[in-house]
Design an enzyme around this catalytic site. Sequence first.
Site, PDB file in Angstrom:
ATOM      1  N   PHE A   7      -2.394  24.309  20.921  1.00 37.23           N
ATOM      2  CA  PHE A   7      -3.783  24.481  20.534  1.00 37.23           C
ATOM      3  C   PHE A   7      -4.507  25.390  21.517  1.00 37.23           C
ATOM      4  CE2 PHE A   7      -8.224  23.351  20.617  1.00 37.23           C
ATOM      5  CZ  PHE A   7      -8.539  23.277  19.285  1.00 37.23           C
ATOM      6  N   ARG A  16     -22.039  23.084  17.104  1.00 38.64           N
ATOM      7  CA  ARG A  16     -21.102  24.204  17.124  1.00 38.64           C
ATOM      8  C   ARG A  16     -21.370  25.135  18.297  1.00 38.64           C
ATOM      9  NH1 ARG A  16     -17.668  24.362  13.443  1.00 38.64           N
ATOM     10  NH2 ARG A  16     -17.965  23.621  11.332  1.00 38.64           N
ATOM     11  N   THR A  45     -23.075  19.804  21.023  1.00 39.18           N
ATOM     12  CA  THR A  45     -21.748  19.435  20.563  1.00 39.18           C
ATOM     13  C   THR A  45     -21.078  20.600  19.868  1.00 39.18           C
ATOM     14  OG1 THR A  45     -20.540  18.013  19.069  1.00 39.18           O
ATOM     15  CG2 THR A  45     -22.803  18.442  18.489  1.00 39.18           C
ATOM     16  N   ASP A  75     -23.110  15.684  25.911  1.00 36.02           N
ATOM     17  CA  ASP A  75     -22.053  16.030  24.993  1.00 36.02           C
ATOM     18  C   ASP A  75     -22.023  14.906  23.950  1.00 36.02           C
ATOM     19  OD1 ASP A  75     -19.682  17.087  23.995  1.00 36.02           O
ATOM     20  OD2 ASP A  75     -18.530  15.678  25.192  1.00 36.02           O
ATOM     21  N   ARG A  87     -14.896  13.522  11.963  1.00 34.98           N
ATOM     22  CA  ARG A  87     -14.310  14.782  12.450  1.00 34.98           C
ATOM     23  C   ARG A  87     -13.259  15.219  11.456  1.00 34.98           C
ATOM     24  NH1 ARG A  87     -14.703  14.979  18.194  1.00 34.98           N
ATOM     25  NH2 ARG A  87     -12.666  15.899  18.471  1.00 34.98           N
ATOM     26  N   THR A 119     -18.965  14.031  21.701  1.00 33.72           N
ATOM     27  CA  THR A 119     -17.683  13.365  21.613  1.00 33.72           C
ATOM     28  C   THR A 119     -17.283  12.815  22.971  1.00 33.72           C
ATOM     29  OG1 THR A 119     -17.157  15.036  20.020  1.00 33.72           O
ATOM     30  CG2 THR A 119     -15.355  13.651  20.771  1.00 33.72           C
TER      31      THR A 119
END
Lengths: 1212, 340
Positions: free
Chosen positions: A668, A900, A804, A409, A724, A411
Amino acid sequence: MTWRSPLALVRDALRGQRARENELRSLESNLPYEGLEKGKQPNRYFPSNAIKTTKYSLLFFIPMNLYEQFHRLANLYFVGLVILNFIPEVNAFQPEIALIPICVILSLTAMKDAWEDFRRYQSDRKLNNMPCFIYSRKEKQFVERHWKDVRVGDFVKVVCNEIIPADLLLLYTSDPNGVCHIETANLDGETNLKQRTAVSGHPEFEPESFNGILVCEKPNNNLNHFKGYVEKPDKQKVGAGIESLLLRGCTVRNTDHAVGFVVYAGRETKSMLNNSGPRYKRSKLERRLNIDVLFCVILLFTMCLIGALGHYLWLNAMPVVPPYLVPPTSGQLDRPSLTSFYMFFTMIILLQILIPISLYVSIELVKIGQIFFITNDIDLYDEETDSRIQCKALNITEDLGQIEYIFSDKTGTLTENKMVFRRCSIMGTEYPHKENAIRLAVLDEPEAEEEVIFNQHAQPLPTRWSLDSEEANVEDTHGHGSRRRSKVTGNAQSDVAFSSPLETEVVPDGKLFQKISRTSSGSLSHSQKTDAYLDFFLALAICNTVVVSMATTKRRRVSVSPQAKHTNTPLETLSKDSEENFQPSGQTEGVDTTGLQPCSPHPPSLSDEPALTSDNLRYEAESPDEAALVYAAKAYGFTLLSRTPDSVSVRLPSGEVLDFEVLDTLTFDSNRKRMSVLVRHPITKEYVLYTKGYASILTGHGNKKNIATVTQRHLDCYAKEGLRTLCIAKKVVSEAVYKRWSVDRKNAMAAIENRERLVMDTAVQLEKNLTLLGATGIEDRLQENVPDTIQALREAGIKVWVLTGDKPETAVNIGYACGLLEDEDLVINMAAVFQITCTNILDCTLEEVRRYNADPRNVDTTQNMSLVIDGLTLDKALSPDLLDRFVALVKHCRAVLCCRVTPLQKSRVVKVIREKLKVMTLAVGDGANDVNMIQAADIGIGISGQEGMQAVMASDFAISHFKHLKKLLLVHGHWCYTRLANMIIYFFYKNVAYVNLLFWYQFFCGFSATAMIDYWLMIFFNLFFTSVPPIMFGLMDKDISAEMLLGVPELYKTGQGEGDYRFTTFWVSILDAFYQSLVCFFVPYFVYQDSDIDMFTFGTPMNTSALFIILMHLSIEIKSWTVVHWIIMLGSVALYFIVTLAYSAVCVTCNPPSNPYWILQSQMEDPMFYLICILSTVVALLPRYRVCHSLSSVGLKIFNCPEFWGVFVSTF
Amino acid sequence: MVKQESESANRPDNTAFTQQRLPAWQPILSAGIVIPGFVLIGLAFIGIGVALLVTSRSIQVLELDYTGDSNGSPCSSCSQSDIANCKCSLNFTLTTLFQGPVFFYYGLSNYFQNYRRYGASKDDNQLYGDLSSFTSPSSSCSPYNYDSSKKPIVPCGSIANSMFNDTFTLTRTVSGTTNNVTLDGKGIAWWTDYNIKYRNPSVTPLKNAFNGTVKPINWAKPAYELDASDRSNNGFVNQDFLVWMRRAALPNFRKLYRRIDASGDYQKGLPAGNYTIDITYNYPVRAFNGAKKIVFSNVSWMGGSNEFLGIAYLVIGSLCVVMSVVMLIVYAKFKFPDEE
């Protein structure tokens, strides 16, 4: 208890079963029934809060444990052998003797199980007896009871810093707003505070007056989900979700006390349902091992068949019954075919240890030891969080040494996930925040890296930076110098508690700051209330779920007291005073003129809460992005002062405090990709919706076309820098619309069916036609040593992929930063909208690769190719007809970046590579979105970082930094793998070598399954004399030192693919075992043939030289000798002689068919015994020794022996 | 390092063991060690080999087959008939002194005393003098635990039943006169067998202990009458019985029968001369293609004659020396990199 008819009992039991199985449960208070017998209790069907995680009970331990153990195939094999031994026609030994090995192994395992179970019992008992407060109707108050007394339907009071005993529906808290904060660290490891709200919200709550019925769903293990409602007597329904549920195991924080209604107790609580214990995976080596065990079974059958056939031929060659053939009681000999048939089974008993049953026990022991060493490695320990590496899967340590693909990954894995606000764009104007960038650059310098602490208190930040960005460089050097000074002058008597790391500080952009202060310096918020700049920062401050906690509130936290972290370097402790020295005195001159005066950090407090000064605020954010935004807003004077479910207070730069009424929070979710807060402006009384979210979603709704495009351009630019991005938008909602919407919303919240969808629909409904305010760029910095680690992993032959959810630009940028991509690399960018384009790209690239490889000029050089692919294209590439081409292409790529991608795609990619290329994969990630990937890979590694612990919970190993992968794989992986592989091969060798001694003897005893070694000694030989050295070998052998492995990552390649443990190695070892047993048998045979030697005297030198050969063979394999090695090796030899001598001296008639009495003693008086042992040992080991050491003396000593046996054999 | 303990409670111990940094010795064998090492080992082996070979050569062995399966041999008549106590005699001539002490063995071929069921067919407790095992012998002796009239057999079992029952006397003919060579039957069995493992029941006379039992089917005399000349050589501690009960490891074996009594003329061994062995031929072996022989041998520190071990030592020793020479040549030619 009164007598009840059995029928009633059965009926009651059935009803209970139904009540538990029902999708919906109706619970009522226990209080009206207090003191009544159990049959009258309304909630009697649900389990009590006493937990029992033990597997066994004291009474039934033995039968239950045996039952458990006999589930293993290996143990059944043993039992089969014992049963065979009890059949008189077949038995080889006395039946009782055959019981010994299985008894030893079963009791060892049982002991281990019992100990583990006892520990579980102890912790259960401790938990069950923890104190808690339950409301009692008799005493009209909460009385102290134990956890185990809590029942569903009780009212439990929890006080601050106490652990919650069961899943409670929060009904009342001491907080006037009905809020209770909990820390879920025990449950999922997340240490930020979570806010829970009381359901009914009566300020004066009396348990006895609770007369509603709680309807809730069946217990499940979802920690973030709960559905239910309270039905009042007047049929009014009040919805209750996870936001009102206090989970067992969490700790109450920042709330004096709270009262809850027990919904789930004991094993039905969410924490218990989540507690599934360690996971078991089967490692690649073990799968290989099982094949070889199968070979051993075939070998055993062949040998037994030879035995049976030999016996048949031998019997048939007899003309008459010789005196040594014992006829059965009937007096007549059985037919040879029948006896040979029996003999087959007898042979199985005799040669049973060819199947290395003890190998499984040894492997388990070795793995426990390997995990011990891994978890105790100080290099994998993180000082900051005081955490070691955690091994959650206990039996795949050796897989760490065979990894070929790593899926990472980005982040939080490659980057720190400590967000730093870097740039923003407001209404189409970009504010680059150069000053902040410079400050961060300074921070990056090594001497500053040593975690400097800034006290937030004494920083009137805006004053010390010149507002002219051209002068920034001068400022920089100046600031830098003064910083150093301050570090030196720093004295120890500081009270730096509750300061935050420098990273959270933001130095405002000069121009922007000016702008803000101009706006706010006017008669603020009345005249220019609609100013977009104000709105932008208000949105930053309000639109989040950050919890504000006071510095004065005590939190029991073990790890993060900043003071303790830094005590080891005296330079780092900065005092308040030195902080003030930090400001170069000359800097303020120019500032005063710019009209910053109103923006003092200590404005006259307008609020009635004087304690709330900005210096002792502490933000607890669920995501680091939110915290970064709140800190950024604070830097511009928009300080978030407090947050309750119903209101948010923000102090404006002017010092005025605004209390916004929060009408709703649309949390969220990954479908909407945004969150919103609906507030009521205190002055204008407008209903305002502030939204933040990912760019692609927001820009679609943008208002003015030009601002949207400019902002989009800025966003692209941010992404290129690796930032970001988030968009900020607002919307003013009319009262009528709000009223209508809130009704829908309420209905949706109370729904049981389809609740998620309904709630989301309402959110989407409101988040329409937003007005774009601006965008932010947040930097996520690379973790320490990431490029170095990736470089090393790559040299080790591991391909690193990054998957990612970020934009391609961001990902590529990070890719370059961490060395995954290099400047000279050929980077293939795959972004295709249509399937056909995707096909074309794949075909062209593959063709090119083929052409390149076919070109004779390129034989020695390989073009480094990297692939960048986005989620949409990936979907197409993974479609069935393109899959093979895609896999063929990525095989040539040195690095692959997938951007993405969704969590599902991540796991899909891992699965595809794992299955198509048949390689060992490792996935590493830190967030909930990595869980799928972690579970799909052969090894899942979780990084315990900022994003909670879901990844860690799902992982096999949990580390705290990406850099730890290097040592974990290159050193521990390599060691665990080579150690275990070599130990397993050695184990096979050992058993074959020893058993074959018996097999060769069959040729000289008429294939009658005679053993020339005493049975007890044979069993001891395997159980005691030669069992510890291989385990030690598997635990402690070091073929290559850690420094060497880290310095030369290429060494890791020995484990990849088939590795050390391959077909040839296995068979070479087996052949070697055959050779050695031949030597070990025939040397004594030729010496003693035609002599008056008796059977057991004949077997003694064989047994002894077998011991020497087996141990010396191991010493050839051992690469480095420590004290432990010497003790165990010499100890094994000593043990053999001591036990055998003692046994031969004591056992006169104890073991009827064999008579070892005084045999070793008499042999040891005979020089021939020693001459035979020396000769057998030397001759048996000479070939292996020669090959290994002539190779090692040629300088190949870093490689290990079995591999070279393979090479050696294959060259001939 | 001043550290508060609670702050790093999870910190692993930084010890050599847990960090896997125990001081270790890595056996890196360079040519400088290996070549001289091999030469030394090779020479030592050659030395041992020579010593063994010389010793083995000095041992005299005389083997005389008396199975009688060929017609010309002296015992062929006995081997063909089933007569008990069939007598035959075997002559041999010694031209030189047979160095003493001389051991007199009988040997059997193709006789599987190591057959598993045969080996189990005895009752150790009975042989240890346990009277309860006299009346009810262990089932392991089956079918030789009770006779057809259900009387217990003592000693029971197949091993005892199949005891070797040929007897030999050795005579020497010097200038017409024939005199017996005294054979010493004492201490031919293991000391531990005679004193510890096997015991007669403490009943006097011994015969009473055997009341109600029968002798093994193949035996001519009961156990308590095995040696009429020596009362202490009866029962289970009879030397011949003990020797037989210690099962041979391989199908071709010899067992010690007697020692030549080193007295008088025979102090130095068997002097040159003509000898006759009178055999009482009882034990049938031809049925299972077995063979019987008589072996005279003297012993040295290495036991009986065996050339194998000496030759093996010589071969391995020379191999080591040759290998070290080859290594030396290779080493001299290529100079291994790790020798720098």
